[in-house]
Design a protein around this motif. Structure first.
Motif, mmCIF file in Angstrom:
data_model
loop_
_atom_site.group_PDB
_atom_site.id
_atom_site.type_symbol
_atom_site.label_atom_id
_atom_site.label_comp_id
_atom_site.label_asym_id
_atom_site.label_seq_id
_atom_site.Cartn_x
_atom_site.Cartn_y
_atom_site.Cartn_z
ATOM 1 N N TYR B 20 0.861 -1.192 0.000
ATOM 2 C CA TYR B 20 0.000 0.000 0.000
ATOM 3 C C TYR B 20 0.893 1.237 0.000
ATOM 4 C CZ TYR B 20 -3.127 -3.669 1.517
ATOM 5 O OH TYR B 20 -3.819 -4.830 1.617
ATOM 6 N N ALA B 21 1.554 1.457 -1.099
ATOM 7 C CA ALA B 21 2.605 2.471 -1.189
ATOM 8 C C ALA B 21 2.085 3.880 -1.003
ATOM 9 C CB ALA B 21 3.325 2.361 -2.515
ATOM 10 N N ASN B 22 0.890 4.164 -1.517
ATOM 11 C CA ASN B 22 0.413 5.543 -1.492
ATOM 12 C C ASN B 22 -0.270 5.917 -0.192
ATOM 13 O OD1 ASN B 22 1.344 6.101 -4.048
ATOM 14 N ND2 ASN B 22 -0.454 5.171 -4.991
ATOM 15 N N THR B 23 -0.959 4.989 0.411
ATOM 16 C CA THR B 23 -1.700 5.308 1.641
ATOM 17 C C THR B 23 -1.198 4.481 2.805
ATOM 18 O OG1 THR B 23 -3.646 5.764 0.327
ATOM 19 C CG2 THR B 23 -3.996 5.426 2.682
ATOM 20 N N ASN B 24 -0.893 5.175 3.858
ATOM 21 C CA ASN B 24 -0.465 4.467 5.051
ATOM 22 C C ASN B 24 -1.578 4.438 6.079
ATOM 23 O OD1 ASN B 24 2.085 3.761 4.244
ATOM 24 N ND2 ASN B 24 3.013 5.662 4.962
ATOM 25 N N LEU B 25 -1.727 3.290 6.644
ATOM 26 C CA LEU B 25 -2.731 3.122 7.718
ATOM 27 C C LEU B 25 -1.994 2.550 8.910
ATOM 28 C CD1 LEU B 25 -5.805 3.373 8.126
ATOM 29 C CD2 LEU B 25 -6.010 0.986 7.492
ATOM 30 N N GLU B 26 -2.142 3.228 9.985
ATOM 31 C CA GLU B 26 -1.467 2.738 11.185
ATOM 32 C C GLU B 26 -2.473 2.664 12.319
ATOM 33 O OE1 GLU B 26 2.836 4.882 10.248
ATOM 34 O OE2 GLU B 26 1.718 5.380 12.083
ATOM 35 N N VAL B 27 -2.236 1.741 13.198
ATOM 36 C CA VAL B 27 -3.058 1.677 14.410
ATOM 37 C C VAL B 27 -2.133 1.619 15.614
ATOM 38 C CG1 VAL B 27 -3.256 -0.869 14.360
ATOM 39 C CG2 VAL B 27 -4.970 0.496 15.585
ATOM 40 N N ASP B 28 -2.548 2.332 16.609
ATOM 41 C CA ASP B 28 -1.745 2.347 17.835
ATOM 42 C C ASP B 28 -2.662 2.028 19.023
ATOM 43 O OD1 ASP B 28 -0.592 4.746 20.117
ATOM 44 O OD2 ASP B 28 0.446 2.867 19.641
ATOM 45 N N ILE B 29 -2.301 0.970 19.723
ATOM 46 C CA ILE B 29 -3.061 0.623 20.943
ATOM 47 C C ILE B 29 -2.239 1.086 22.134
ATOM 48 C CG2 ILE B 29 -4.057 -1.247 22.341
ATOM 49 C CD1 ILE B 29 -4.389 -2.855 19.755
ATOM 50 N N PHE B 44 -8.120 2.660 20.746
ATOM 51 C CA PHE B 44 -6.944 2.694 19.860
ATOM 52 C C PHE B 44 -6.995 3.956 18.996
ATOM 53 C CE2 PHE B 44 -9.730 1.596 16.396
ATOM 54 C CZ PHE B 44 -10.716 0.818 17.004
ATOM 55 N N THR B 45 -5.891 4.244 18.408
ATOM 56 C CA THR B 45 -5.808 5.397 17.501
ATOM 57 C C THR B 45 -5.509 4.887 16.112
ATOM 58 O OG1 THR B 45 -4.927 6.736 19.307
ATOM 59 C CG2 THR B 45 -4.702 7.636 17.083
ATOM 60 N N THR B 46 -6.327 5.306 15.183
ATOM 61 C CA THR B 46 -6.108 4.934 13.775
ATOM 62 C C THR B 46 -5.565 6.155 13.040
ATOM 63 O OG1 THR B 46 -8.084 3.569 13.965
ATOM 64 C CG2 THR B 46 -7.194 3.896 11.744
ATOM 65 N N VAL B 89 -9.585 8.417 17.163
ATOM 66 C CA VAL B 89 -9.580 7.545 18.338
ATOM 67 C C VAL B 89 -10.843 6.704 18.254
ATOM 68 C CG1 VAL B 89 -9.698 7.409 20.855
ATOM 69 C CG2 VAL B 89 -8.280 9.174 19.748
ATOM 70 N N GLY B 90 -10.649 5.449 18.244
ATOM 71 C CA GLY B 90 -11.809 4.562 18.154
ATOM 72 C C GLY B 90 -11.856 3.625 19.342
ATOM 73 N N ASN B 91 -12.994 2.968 19.496
ATOM 74 C CA ASN B 91 -13.082 1.972 20.552
ATOM 75 C C ASN B 91 -14.022 0.870 20.119
ATOM 76 O OD1 ASN B 91 -15.934 2.367 21.873
ATOM 77 N ND2 ASN B 91 -15.091 4.437 21.637
ATOM 78 N N ILE B 92 -13.775 -0.283 20.642
ATOM 79 C CA ILE B 92 -14.633 -1.440 20.349
ATOM 80 C C ILE B 92 -14.939 -2.130 21.675
ATOM 81 C CG2 ILE B 92 -14.768 -3.705 19.219
ATOM 82 C CD1 ILE B 92 -12.875 -2.621 17.071
ATOM 83 N N GLN B 93 -16.204 -2.436 21.852
ATOM 84 C CA GLN B 93 -16.624 -3.157 23.057
ATOM 85 C C GLN B 93 -16.294 -4.631 22.867
ATOM 86 O OE1 GLN B 93 -18.139 -1.793 25.891
ATOM 87 N NE2 GLN B 93 -17.935 -3.829 26.777
ATOM 88 N N ILE B 94 -15.448 -5.141 23.737
ATOM 89 C CA ILE B 94 -15.071 -6.558 23.644
ATOM 90 C C ILE B 94 -16.174 -7.388 24.318
ATOM 91 C CG2 ILE B 94 -13.351 -8.297 24.329
ATOM 92 C CD1 ILE B 94 -12.316 -6.244 22.267
#
Lengths: 158, 182
Positions: B20-29, B44-46, B89-94
């Motif tokens: 995915y050379a043009n778009t970077n997607l990162e997630v940080d927990i 987490f932060t996307t 900043v996102g969240n998911i209910q586990i």
């Protein structure tokens, strides 16, 4: 003399009491009254010209306390026994215990509790050398009589 | 099993810039969410970087929770408005019923273009320590017993005081009468 159980009719109860008090004369008595208040008994004795100056009362009929009288509920047989024991301890000379009447105790207590009370009292009196005279009405006291007559040295029917 | 997944994760992380050379997607927990209890939320932060191809528009982010057996246990989608870059900043209910273990959070950017950048981060679910109620019950029992004993002592002392008063009254009455009869 030991302990005596006197069974009598309701009409003769008063005479029976007068007779006992007169017989003991100058001996200090502990009168447990279950039928009349202390003041009513004093009036009756006065009427019959019998001195009450040597009688201590445990009044189980009056509802209010008085600083010079001992008032105990007839249902509280433990407290009645405690009062009797205290009187016996405090009176230095010869004394007797008079109960009028045992059958009345059954109005406020079950038969076994009354029987236990009589047993404890007669045993205590025997240990301390105190004479006991207990009166009971004939008709009302029959069931009770069968349970308690053994605790007394003597049974009289009047 | 854990090392197997770690290797896979490393490979994916290394491959992302090439695929995915043009778009970077990162997630940080964040550290505090790297180990959580089931039934709680993971935060987490996307980060979306270099979104030149996409321009200013809405994009859909797909979140997947994957267990160590590579099974997707939870899916969630979210539409977000982006420009050149964005950070959310996102969240998911586990779910409460998820077993403890190592899980992956996979985020995929769904767009009209051929490229659907993805990113993965791992976290762990640990079992919540069940409260040891035994000690609490013992304490409650001791306190209840103490209260009962105190109440009984108060009651007994009331009866005892009553008896003492009666004895003293009788003593006084007898003394008075003996004195008056002399």
């Amino acid at each position: 003399m030991g302990s005596v159980l006197i069974t009598t009719s309701v009409e003769n109860l008063g005479n029976g009491i007068n007779s006992v008090v007169q017989t003991f004369g100058d001996v200090y008595g502990i009168y447990i009254s279950l039928n009349k208040t202390q003041s009513a008994i004093l009036k009756t004795l006065e009427k019959s010209k019998i001195s009450s100056k040597k009688i201590f009362f445990i009044d189980c009929v009056s509802s209010s306390q008085d600083k010079n009288s001992v008032v105990i509920k007839p249902s509280d047989t433990n407290e009645i026994l405690l009062a009797i024991k205290s009187f016996v301890k405090e009176i230095p000379s010869r004394k007797y215990i008079l109960i009028d009447s045992l059958a009345t105790l059954m109005i406020y207590n079950d038969i076994n509790k009354v029987a236990n009370f009589v047993r404890t009292l007669t045993q205590f009196a025997s240990q301390k050398g105190v004479e006991v005279v207990a009166l009971t009405q004939k008709a009302e006291g029959e069931k009770l009589f069968d349970k308690i007559f053994n605790f007394f040295d003597k049974v009289e029917k009047k | 099993m854990k090392s197997k997944f770690l290797n896979l994760a490393i490979i994916l992380i290394l491959l992302v810039p090439f695929v995915y050379a043009n778009t970077n997607l990162e997630v940080d927990i964040p550290q505090e969410y790297s180990s959580i209890h089931s039934g709680t939320k993971i935060v987490f932060t996307t980060k979306l970087l270099s979104l030149q191809d996409l321009g200013r528009r809405d994009v859909t982010l797909k979140y997947e929770i994957i267990n160590d057996k590579n099974v997707v246990v939870l899916t969630k989608s979210e539409t977000v408005a982006v420009q050149t870059q964005a950070s959310f900043v996102g969240n998911i209910q586990i779910p409460e019923n998820l077993e403890s273990g190592i899980y992956s959070l996979k985020i995929t950017l769904i767009s009209d273009s051929e490229q659907n950048p993805e990113t993965i981060a791992s976290f762990s679910i640990v079992k919540e320590k069940t409260q040891d109620n035994t000690k609490n019950y013992i304490y409650i029992g001791i306190i209840a017993l103490t209260i009962i004993i105190i109440l009984l002592l108060i009651l007994k002392s009331k009866i005892w005081i009553k008896h003492i008063k009666l004895k003293m009254k009788i003593k006084r009455i007898v003394k008075q009468k003996l004195y008056s009869n002399k």
